[in-house]
Write a protein that holds these residues in place. Structure first.
Motif, PDB file in Angstrom:
ATOM      1  N   THR A 359       0.977  -1.179  -0.001  1.00 40.99           N
ATOM      2  CA  THR A 359      -0.138   0.076   0.091  1.00 40.99           C
ATOM      3  C   THR A 359       0.890   1.334  -0.048  1.00 40.99           C
ATOM      4  O   THR A 359       0.295   2.402   0.231  1.00 40.99           O
ATOM      5  CB  THR A 359      -0.767  -0.037   1.218  1.00 40.99           C
ATOM      6  N   GLY A 360       2.047   1.054  -0.334  1.00 37.34           N
ATOM      7  CA  GLY A 360       3.150   2.141   0.060  1.00 37.34           C
ATOM      8  C   GLY A 360       3.081   3.285  -1.156  1.00 37.34           C
ATOM      9  O   GLY A 360       3.576   4.526  -0.973  1.00 37.34           O
ATOM     10  N   ARG A 361       2.537   3.113  -2.483  1.00 38.32           N
ATOM     11  CA  ARG A 361       2.346   3.950  -3.375  1.00 38.32           C
ATOM     12  C   ARG A 361       3.815   4.630  -3.814  1.00 38.32           C
ATOM     13  O   ARG A 361       3.780   5.821  -3.966  1.00 38.32           O
ATOM     14  CB  ARG A 361       1.496   5.007  -3.176  1.00 38.32           C
ATOM     15  N   TYR A 362       4.852   3.838  -3.970  1.00 37.57           N
ATOM     16  CA  TYR A 362       6.154   4.250  -4.023  1.00 37.57           C
ATOM     17  C   TYR A 362       6.390   4.996  -5.152  1.00 37.57           C
ATOM     18  O   TYR A 362       7.200   6.115  -5.484  1.00 37.57           O
ATOM     19  CB  TYR A 362       7.106   3.349  -3.899  1.00 37.57           C
ATOM     20  N   LYS A 363       5.335   4.759  -6.122  1.00 36.91           N
ATOM     21  CA  LYS A 363       5.773   5.372  -7.644  1.00 36.91           C
ATOM     22  C   LYS A 363       5.210   6.890  -7.702  1.00 36.91           C
ATOM     23  O   LYS A 363       5.905   7.565  -8.013  1.00 36.91           O
ATOM     24  CB  LYS A 363       4.573   4.528  -8.625  1.00 36.91           C
ATOM     25  N   MET A 364       4.099   6.971  -6.785  1.00 38.32           N
ATOM     26  CA  MET A 364       3.638   8.160  -6.646  1.00 38.32           C
ATOM     27  C   MET A 364       4.728   9.238  -5.759  1.00 38.32           C
ATOM     28  O   MET A 364       4.785  10.538  -6.310  1.00 38.32           O
ATOM     29  CB  MET A 364       2.356   8.446  -5.897  1.00 38.32           C
ATOM     30  N   TYR A 365       5.278   8.631  -4.984  1.00 35.48           N
ATOM     31  CA  TYR A 365       6.185   9.201  -3.927  1.00 35.48           C
ATOM     32  C   TYR A 365       7.403   9.600  -4.702  1.00 35.48           C
ATOM     33  O   TYR A 365       8.083  10.641  -4.845  1.00 35.48           O
ATOM     34  CB  TYR A 365       6.468   8.727  -2.845  1.00 35.48           C
ATOM     35  N   ALA A 366       7.945   8.511  -5.855  1.00 31.85           N
ATOM     36  CA  ALA A 366       8.868   8.838  -6.520  1.00 31.85           C
ATOM     37  C   ALA A 366       8.732  10.075  -7.502  1.00 31.85           C
ATOM     38  O   ALA A 366       9.534  11.104  -7.579  1.00 31.85           O
ATOM     39  CB  ALA A 366       9.387   7.669  -7.503  1.00 31.85           C
ATOM     40  N   GLU A 368       6.523  12.354  -6.994  1.00 31.76           N
ATOM     41  CA  GLU A 368       6.207  13.684  -6.169  1.00 31.76           C
ATOM     42  C   GLU A 368       7.770  14.401  -5.609  1.00 31.76           C
ATOM     43  O   GLU A 368       7.969  15.529  -5.771  1.00 31.76           O
ATOM     44  CB  GLU A 368       5.463  13.436  -4.862  1.00 31.76           C
ATOM     45  N   LEU A 369       8.663  13.504  -5.152  1.00 31.47           N
ATOM     46  CA  LEU A 369       9.780  13.960  -4.635  1.00 31.47           C
ATOM     47  C   LEU A 369      10.562  14.385  -6.024  1.00 31.47           C
ATOM     48  O   LEU A 369      11.440  15.263  -5.753  1.00 31.47           O
ATOM     49  CB  LEU A 369      10.533  12.660  -4.232  1.00 31.47           C
ATOM     50  N   THR A 370      10.560  13.713  -7.054  1.00 37.07           N
ATOM     51  CA  THR A 370      11.291  14.242  -8.210  1.00 37.07           C
ATOM     52  C   THR A 370      10.888  15.757  -8.571  1.00 37.07           C
ATOM     53  O   THR A 370      11.891  16.494  -8.916  1.00 37.07           O
ATOM     54  CB  THR A 370      11.052  13.380  -9.332  1.00 37.07           C
ATOM     55  N   ALA A 372       9.433  17.620  -6.288  1.00 34.60           N
ATOM     56  CA  ALA A 372       9.884  18.586  -5.025  1.00 34.60           C
ATOM     57  C   ALA A 372      11.307  19.279  -5.056  1.00 34.60           C
ATOM     58  O   ALA A 372      11.596  20.337  -4.558  1.00 34.60           O
ATOM     59  CB  ALA A 372       9.470  18.142  -3.884  1.00 34.60           C
TER      60      ALA A 372
ATOM     61  N   HIS B 198      -3.520   6.300   1.694  1.00 34.40           N
ATOM     62  CA  HIS B 198      -3.347   4.865   1.983  1.00 34.40           C
ATOM     63  C   HIS B 198      -4.543   4.027   2.398  1.00 34.40           C
ATOM     64  O   HIS B 198      -4.998   4.516   3.700  1.00 34.40           O
ATOM     65  CB  HIS B 198      -2.068   4.630   2.853  1.00 34.40           C
ATOM     66  N   GLU B 213      -7.639   4.590  -2.795  1.00 33.99           N
ATOM     67  CA  GLU B 213      -6.600   5.428  -2.391  1.00 33.99           C
ATOM     68  C   GLU B 213      -6.841   7.011  -2.985  1.00 33.99           C
ATOM     69  O   GLU B 213      -7.129   6.746  -4.353  1.00 33.99           O
ATOM     70  CB  GLU B 213      -5.072   4.836  -3.006  1.00 33.99           C
ATOM     71  N   HIS B 238       2.742   5.241   7.049  1.00 33.53           N
ATOM     72  CA  HIS B 238       3.747   5.590   5.826  1.00 33.53           C
ATOM     73  C   HIS B 238       4.486   6.693   6.060  1.00 33.53           C
ATOM     74  O   HIS B 238       3.881   8.042   5.701  1.00 33.53           O
ATOM     75  CB  HIS B 238       2.599   5.808   4.562  1.00 33.53           C
ATOM     76  N   MET B 244       5.652  14.113   2.550  1.00 40.37           N
ATOM     77  CA  MET B 244       5.257  15.212   1.477  1.00 40.37           C
ATOM     78  C   MET B 244       4.337  16.318   1.912  1.00 40.37           C
ATOM     79  O   MET B 244       4.523  17.299   1.527  1.00 40.37           O
ATOM     80  CB  MET B 244       4.433  14.298   0.344  1.00 40.37           C
ATOM     81  N   ILE B 247       6.968  18.454   3.165  1.00 41.72           N
ATOM     82  CA  ILE B 247       7.645  19.271   2.126  1.00 41.72           C
ATOM     83  C   ILE B 247       6.712  20.304   1.192  1.00 41.72           C
ATOM     84  O   ILE B 247       7.303  21.327   1.025  1.00 41.72           O
ATOM     85  CB  ILE B 247       8.061  18.245   0.928  1.00 41.72           C
ATOM     86  N   ALA B 366      14.644  10.489  -4.653  1.00 40.01           N
ATOM     87  CA  ALA B 366      14.006  10.216  -5.714  1.00 40.01           C
ATOM     88  C   ALA B 366      14.176   9.397  -6.873  1.00 40.01           C
ATOM     89  O   ALA B 366      13.461   8.605  -7.296  1.00 40.01           O
ATOM     90  CB  ALA B 366      13.742  11.725  -6.370  1.00 40.01           C
ATOM     91  N   LEU B 369      14.130   5.662  -5.496  1.00 40.49           N
ATOM     92  CA  LEU B 369      12.740   5.132  -5.689  1.00 40.49           C
ATOM     93  C   LEU B 369      12.309   4.808  -7.008  1.00 40.49           C
ATOM     94  O   LEU B 369      11.597   3.929  -7.276  1.00 40.49           O
ATOM     95  CB  LEU B 369      11.658   6.015  -4.766  1.00 40.49           C
ATOM     96  N   THR B 370      12.529   5.721  -7.805  1.00 40.25           N
ATOM     97  CA  THR B 370      12.204   5.559  -9.389  1.00 40.25           C
ATOM     98  C   THR B 370      12.742   4.474  -9.728  1.00 40.25           C
ATOM     99  O   THR B 370      12.136   3.690 -10.618  1.00 40.25           O
ATOM    100  CB  THR B 370      12.902   6.922 -10.031  1.00 40.25           C
ATOM    101  N   VAL B 373      10.957   1.097  -8.202  1.00 39.79           N
ATOM    102  CA  VAL B 373       9.491   0.754  -8.491  1.00 39.79           C
ATOM    103  C   VAL B 373       9.275  -0.077  -9.830  1.00 39.79           C
ATOM    104  O   VAL B 373       8.255  -0.411 -10.333  1.00 39.79           O
ATOM    105  CB  VAL B 373       8.573   2.150  -8.467  1.00 39.79           C
TER     106      VAL B 373
END
Lengths: 384, 384
Positions: A359-366, A368-370, A372, B198, B213, B238, B244, B247, B366, B369-370, B373
């Motif tokens: 449930t971590g949704r790492y793709k979304m965070y990758a 968003e961080l990119t 940010a 989440h 989600e 999470h 985020m 941030i 970033a 994580l990219t 995934v």
């Protein structure tokens, strides 16, 4: 701030609370109870003779049909530096080698499979002084320095994985220093090294005087006893650091540290334990003990007068489990060895219940961080 | 698991520990002491008459030369659902509106500027049943549903920002449901909404039966009293979710929740507090109280017999500060209002000391994580 004489939170609660209340308090503070581990009486005698605390605990996991229990014993060592900081360097290192050798001997009789020492364990934590000599003389090669060779002998002798956090001198890359942990297989081979990823600039802890942020990413070490990683000291404040070790497969993350009471003692029980919860893994928080006084006085950027001491390293090393439970801490003021038996199957079992990775949704965070980190990033703020 | 009758950790410690020990225990468990807030005696009388707990605490920040103190009072409300779950929907909602109206009235007399209610506060937490009716009838528009209009009145009347977590029906996008928090300005205008990012699939909490989600990212709301965000319930597990919001500039992150003792009580003091530490912000953890019984029996995927109750929501709402300190929790078993005075200047002050944003290396993460995934990602594992 508490003096050195106050031994531990757990001891205080055990002494003062009625039994029924104690059970509830422990349930809320520590989660599911860890069982006490039966350790050989000879080990306790040796510990007593060697003047260090010895404790043993065990975490349980459910039985599975397809996997056998994956039982591992980890040893966490916390200790003071036995000699004054103005003793010649080699003498200090040798005294620490002897001290660790003795504690590791006891760990071996307790069946420890993986042992981890505290951050920069071969030296006083002298970075507060901002002086170069003699402190940089404690640095050594992470491939074949005297401490690594010493640890290789320990590993072979005791059939034990050794995690050895040292000050590294990297002669092949411009002779720079790093805050490094070397992982030595139970075969005695150097399995690899990992470097401190986040360097503090906090009061006495501006360690960037000596070394910079690690450049090795988030390696995980496949040992015979499970997959381990090392998040050194200040990296424990950074949830992403724990996360990347976990994403790379770490089942146990060691956090060798050096931190003092006034700065961080109320954060200490929170951060490594939160990481165990958030990442479905075991975490091992290790802090040194005692006070270290330096030959020349230094200031701490806190408006106070120049002084020679560094505050009180409060020990309190502990292990946290993926289900949020944890062992009691070692004492705040004594050298100690914490032996903890883990069933690594618990990691996947908790993962399958709580599902934070799923449930971590790492793709979304990758993504968003990119965004940010771009200099022209416009934060998502809603206004009236 | 503790019964409902055991009131709180803090009460137990206060009652049993000698004063000197209590001070040390609190220092380690809670960090720097929060001062008790002086609240009007009329407020305590009203709370007593209304049968809810009222507590007030304050966090301090240092004086600055360039900024005035930025003092905000937040109100956290925890409550049980007053009517049986088989009462007609409108009656249940109305009873909750009346209850919250009365508590908010007291919050206003305590000078609260921002109030936050618990997750899905207009209904029982019925998602464990996996039945559609009548539970989906509690859903309403986040723009102009009856609860939003009710909250707008509260906001205008008391000059108070209202954070209202509801079950949302999104009529304009296929009539789907969301777990949503609506933020209403003290002017009474709807400032915007944010959705649970989440969604758990844990035992009784597979809420994805009803909603998925969130698709709104990590909005932060600029209010007259500071920048706030809402991390709904399971999002607290999470760390990236908290990050985020931070941030994007959140100074206070609310965590309206619904969670029961057997599942999470030992995680509760850890996670929101760790987020306050890691992100240099205030976090507000809110949980409902009491037991909820449902008309039809349901199973929980735990091998136990079908049953009608949902375990015990253990309250224990609290506020954590960026310096790692925290308020005591509200009780485990009573409705309550926790009033906490914050000086938002503390966020930047702690940021300037600990520097987790400066040392966070988000660009590296970033990138990592990219990579991580990608379906063909190869974890960084070192083998002998």
């Amino acid at each position: 701030m508490a003096g050195a004489e106050w031994e531990s939170l757990e001891q205080c609660l055990e002494k003062n609370l009625p039994l029924a209340d104690l059970r509830e308090v422990k349930r809320i503070l520590y989660g599911k109870e860890t069982r006490e581990l039966h350790l050989p009486s000879g080990a306790f005698e040796a510990a007593s003779k060697g003047d260090f605390e010895l404790r043993g605990y065990g975490f349980e996991a459910a039985e599975e049909q397809q996997r056998r229990p994956r039982i591992v014993r980890v040893g966490l060592v916390q200790n003071r530096t036995p000699l004054p900081t103005d003793t010649p360097v080699v003498k200090q290192v040798t005294a620490l080698h002897r001290r660790i050798e003795a504690i590791t001997e006891v760990a071996a009789t307790c069946g420890v499979n993986i042992i981890c020492f505290q951050e920069a364990w071969t030296m006083p934590f002298a970075f507060c002084t901002r002086e170069r000599l003699p402190w940089t003389e404690f640095a050594e090669s992470a491939e074949d320095g005297p401490t690594i060779r010493f640890c290789q002998e320990l590993a072979r002798k005791h059939d034990m994985v050794v995690v050895s956090p040292i000050l590294e001198r990297d002669a092949e890359h411009g002779d720079v220093l790093w805050n490094t942990a070397v992982v030595i297989s139970n075969s005695g081979a150097v399995l690899g090294k990992t470097r401190k990823n986040h360097i503090p600039r906090v009061g006495d802890f501006n360690e960037s005087t000596y070394y910079m942020e690690g450049n090795l990413g988030h390696p995980v070490f496949q040992t015979q006893f499970g997959r381990i990683a090392v998040n050194i000291c200040y990296g424990r404040h950074h949830p992403l650091n724990w996360l990347m070790y976990s994403i790379n497969g770490a089942e146990i993350i060691f956090n060798p540290s050096a931190t003092v009471g006034a700065l961080s003692e109320s954060l200490w029980p929170i951060e490594a334990r939160n990481a165990a919860i958030a990442n479905h893994c075991f975490t091992c928080a290790i802090n040194r003990v005692g006070e270290e006084r330096f030959p020349n006085e230094f200031t701490s950027g806190d408006g106070k007068k120049a002084h020679r001491d560094f505050g009180y390293f409060y020990g309190s090393s502990y292990v946290a489990a993926p289900d949020g439970s944890r062992t009691p801490g070692l004492s705040r003021n004594r050298d100690g060895l914490l032996v903890t038996e883990l069933d690594l199957n618990l990691c996947r079992q908790v993962n399958d219940i709580w599902g934070f990775k799923m449930t971590g949704r790492y793709k979304m965070y990758a993504r968003e961080l990119t965004e940010a980190v771009k200099p022209n990033y416009s934060p998502n703020i809603m206004k009236e």
